[in-house]
Design an enzyme around this catalytic site. Structure first.
Site, mmCIF file in Angstrom:
data_model
loop_
_atom_site.group_PDB
_atom_site.id
_atom_site.type_symbol
_atom_site.label_atom_id
_atom_site.label_comp_id
_atom_site.label_asym_id
_atom_site.label_seq_id
_atom_site.Cartn_x
_atom_site.Cartn_y
_atom_site.Cartn_z
ATOM 1 N N SER A 189 0.808 -1.222 0.000
ATOM 2 C CA SER A 189 0.000 0.000 0.000
ATOM 3 C C SER A 189 0.841 1.272 0.000
ATOM 4 C CB SER A 189 -0.932 -0.002 1.217
ATOM 5 O OG SER A 189 -0.166 -0.081 2.406
ATOM 6 N N HIS B 262 6.972 1.957 -1.666
ATOM 7 C CA HIS B 262 8.199 1.186 -1.461
ATOM 8 C C HIS B 262 8.449 0.203 -2.604
ATOM 9 C CE1 HIS B 262 10.609 -2.060 0.545
ATOM 10 N NE2 HIS B 262 11.304 -0.994 0.900
ATOM 11 N N PHE C 234 17.373 -11.456 -15.083
ATOM 12 C CA PHE C 234 16.452 -10.741 -14.203
ATOM 13 C C PHE C 234 15.227 -11.618 -13.961
ATOM 14 C CE2 PHE C 234 13.099 -7.578 -13.284
ATOM 15 C CZ PHE C 234 13.687 -6.969 -12.192
ATOM 16 N N ARG D 141 3.551 -16.954 -11.581
ATOM 17 C CA ARG D 141 4.825 -16.795 -12.273
ATOM 18 C C ARG D 141 5.950 -17.628 -11.659
ATOM 19 N NH1 ARG D 141 1.418 -13.085 -12.963
ATOM 20 N NH2 ARG D 141 1.362 -11.736 -14.792
#
Length: 156
Positions: free
Chosen positions: A88, A91, A116, A130
């Protein structure tokens, strides 16, 4: 017809050494990525004895470890794995962006392929998808990209 020379990397990990850098934050996801990457490299001729896994606190710390590993000259490629899940606060944006930029710098500065495989997702469901579910395993994809680039660079 015009003949054009093409350079492509073969997906053969035999005789190559790889470092995997894995963030411990969200490790229930990251461990699936690590497992996928290791399995991929072994299935493509790699030896588990030629793989080194370095664990770091989280995604923000991955570039520094990758930089040190690249500078060591011991590894043909570095596979970076982690999971940054949006919360939320802003960051997420800072961590994801700085990790990606840092890894790009490592790769270009050291001339060592860096994969990556750091997930940047909006929620846990996307991370699970994923890390070996609906959307495949991004650890496998990162390992594949690094392996291919190692073999491409050998020919350039």
């Amino acid at each position: 017809m015009l003949h054009v020379s093409t350079i492509e990397g073969q997906l053969d990990a035999k005789g190559l050494k790889f470092a995997l850098v894995a963030g411990r934050f969200n490790d229930f996801i990251t461990e699936r990525l690590v497992g996928g990457a290791v399995d991929y490299l072994v299935r493509h001729g790699g030896d588990r004895a030629d793989l080194t896994i370095v664990r770091v606190p989280g995604a923000f710390e991955i570039p520094l470890a990758a930089k040190k590993l690249a500078a060591s000259g011991k590894y043909h490629g570095i596979i970076c794995l982690g999971a940054v899940i949006r919360g939320s606060t802003p960051h997420f944006d800072f961590v994801a962006s700085e990790c990606a930029k840092g890894l790009a710098h490592v790769m270009l500065d050291a001339n060592v392929p860096v994969g990556f495989g750091v997930l940047t997702v909006d929620n846990l469901e996307q991370a699970i998808e994923r890390a070996g579910s609906k959307a495949g395993n991004k650890g496998v994809e990162a390992a594949s990209a690094v392996l291919e680039m190692v073999r491409v660079l050998e020919q350039i």
